[in-house]
Structures are given as structure tokens and as C-alpha cells.
Design an enzyme around this catalytic site. Sequence first.
Site: not given
Ligand code: ADQ
Length: 461
Positions: A155, A363
Amino acid sequence: MARIVIVSNRVPAGMAGGPQAGGLAVALKDCLKDGGLWLGWSGEIAPTTCADVKIGRFGKIDYATFDLSREDYEKFYVGYSNSTLWPLLHFQPGLVEFDRAYFDAYLSVNRTYARALAALIEPTDLIWVHDYHLIPLASALRAVGVENRIGFFLHIPFVPASLLNLLPRAEKLMHMLCAYDVVGFQTEQHLHDFEDCARHFLNVSADAGAPIVIDNHSVLPIANPIGIDARAFARQAKRSAQGNVAKRLDESMQGRALIIGVDRLDYSKGLPNRFEAFGRLLDRFSEHRLKVSYLQVAARSREDVTENQRLKRELDRRAGEVNGRHAEFDWVPLRYITRAVARATLAGFYRKARVGLVTPLRDGMNLVAKEYVAAQDPDDPGVLVLSRFAGAAEQLTEALIVNPLDPDEIAEALHQALTMPRAERKARHEKLFEKICQTTAATYCHDFLGALMGETSDVVT
Ligand code: ADQ
């Protein structure tokens, strides 16, 4: 028809009894709609790590969890996974902690996952392993006699050979990745870097799009970007924007424009630079003073990682500085919340925001960028400001693409977004929305499982 078996570091919170399903569960909803099995750490600490699992059921999904010992939690999870691999694969070599004991725990916990899984699976199951915590799992499963097809999806980003080279045992890590049948990456760039590393560390030929053959085994590397159910998220956003919480947000804004950022509180997300950029927007483009507020929702995450503790202190200080310098008695320019906000509420907030500010230093993909686009009112959409180092930037080229290391560039993009004519906003949004409807959570599951099946068999999707 094959049963799908998902393995990830943790099973989603909703399954293990927590309040709500996590992001990965949302993405995999489609491939588990006819049921399946999910194995992961329970999130609990026990006196010893033990492969005896607790079994439960959540809708049509069976889940199996086991506990970790304090030592394994610290060395496998906080240590190798989040203090060695996470910073390295996010291009932060200066933050990488090397400790041979971390690596030993990493291998040993993966052997525990393998033993737990071997006791639960049928010979026809398709096994889909998720993320950097579990790179050695295929080798560990083969060692206990599992012959099923096993796929892996990373991911987070993958790095060029010159960076991977910093990791002691990089070659071993590459061997372990190649023990899978399919290895998936978020972007073409990460795939390309992986192929490059295979050539460099394993001395094999790795032609673009072709399987790599090593040790009489063939592994297919693919780029398979993750997405969201954009149309469902758009409907949710429309509903939430009319709800009470969104109304309260509206009232508090008093007609001002909203900039929104939503992230886990992690150093890869580029938050200090973002705060700095917002301060520079107010310094350099004074027409926005009193007219705009920036809401940053930063959910605390992996708080045992030292660097995230340092980051939290730095952001508290910077938020105070920006507000101390710019606020008026009736205007708080930066609103900063260090808690998670429910997905449905976020959807409404995104829709209210004139600008979605997504500036990670690196990311894998970044789903917030896609959620922001999905949530917009197509007749009067906001503008996405997006880091060129988010995987999402490979696809979402109609966003305002910025270098997240340069606060001035971010400030200029914010100004451009806040002053962009409606016709241009609509034209950009239309193209972005089309793209996020093409690469969705469903296509992500379907394409990965298709590759894992090798196109001939039937798969439950
Ligand atoms: P994350 O690093 O967690 O995921 P991201 O893809 O931006 O990053 O977010 C995942 C989920 O978490 C989103 O649905 C988002 O809405 C939710 N989220 C983030 N911050 C939040 C907050 N403050 N409150 C509530 N919900 C929140 C990892 C990788 C990413 C990749 C994903 C999926 O780092 O690059 O996109 O996995 O593969």
C-alpha cells in the site's frame, strides 16, 4: 469458486468489535461480498505471541485474530515495520532505525502468521496478503507446506535501488517479495522501481509487465492502483452536507472559504510544511486574511513511534504560531483537530471545502485526494491541491500539483485555487471525477484477484 483469504497486520476495527470498519475493509468490501476469511493481529498485547487464533464472524466474513507479546509489538510492529521499513519506503533514510533484533522479530512474527494461517486454509483458497508488515509471509507459508496461490499488495511506495541499498538484507527482502505469485504496487513508478531492484539485487531479467523468474519460481509484478467507490461516496457527501454537523461547520465559517486537510498524524504526510504554507498564504496574499479558514483533521496514529511524538509537539507549536500571528478576536485561521472524524462526517466537510489540501512528502496512493474529488458538487466544485509525490498524482493530473517540500509553491497553489474561476474548477473536476470512477475499489479487487487467478479460473468478486 475459490474462497478469498485476506491477511493484514490487523483485522479491521469493526470486525474485532471496534466502532467502525477501517479503510482497507472499505476497499476490499467488493471482493468479500460473498464471504471470505480475514486473518490479522487482534491489536491486543499478551504475555506471549501465539498462533492460537480467536475466530469470529462479521456479516459473511470469518475473521481470525491472535495476540502479540509486548516484545514482538515493540520489535516487529513499532520496530522493523514502522521504524525501519516505513521511513525507508517513504524516502526518509535519515529516520530509519536499524536493529538486527527488529529484523529477527519481523521474521519470527511472520512465521506465527504462517502457522496460524496454515491451520485455517483449504487447498483452493486464494491468499491475498497486505502491506509491508508481511513481506516474508509467502516464504514462511511455503516453509510450512502451503501451496496455494499467494498475492501481495504494497500500500505504500516502493523505492529505487539506490535507496533500498541502504537496508541491511535488502537482497533477502527482494527474495521474500519474489516468493509471492503476484506482487502489486500502487503506481507504474513503484512497479518500475521494483523491477529495477530485482535486476540490481537478484541479478535477474525483469522486463516491464512480464513475470520475473527466480529460483524456479515465477512472480508477476503489477501496478494496480487502489480506489474508492466514488459514486457512493458522492451520494454520502451530498447527504452529509445537509446534515446537522455540516450545518454547524457552515455557521462557524460565516461565509468564509474553507481549506481542508485530512490525514493520519504521520511525518510522511507533510503537515509542518503545510502549516507553514498556510501562514505564507496569509503573509503573501493578504486579500485572503479574514476570508479563509484551514481545517486540519489529523488523527493520532502509531503514537509509539518516536518521530510521530516529535511531530505532534511540532504541530502543536506551529498551529499556535500561525494562529498567534494571524488570528483576530473573531477569526481563527487554522483549526487543528488531532482526532479521527467519522467517514460520513468527513464526506460532508469535503463537500463544503473550497480547497482540498493533500501534500504528503510521499504516499503510496492517498485516498483522501480521491474522496475529496468524489465529494464535490459538480456544479460548483472545489479544487484539489496535490503533492506530486502522492501515488494519486500519477493519475489525478488535473489537480494543482505541487512540490510538498516548498511552502511557497503550496501557498501559490492555494491562492490559485481560492481565486480559480468556476468554469475552470468545473472543467478540472469533471476530468478528475471521471478518473476516480474508472479506478475504483471494485476494479482494484477485481484486477488483483484476476492476476492472482491467472485469467483461467472463476473468482468470487
Ligand atoms: P494511509 O496512510 O492511512 O493509507 P490514506 O490513503 O490517505 O492514507 O487514508 C486512508 C483512509 O483513512 C481514508 O479513507 C481517509 O479518509 C481515512 N483517514 C485519514 N485521516 C483521517 C482522519 N484524520 N480522520 C478520519 N479518517 C481519516 C495507506 C497508504 C496510502 C494508501 C492507503 C490505501 O499510506 O498511500 O492510499 O494505504 O492503499
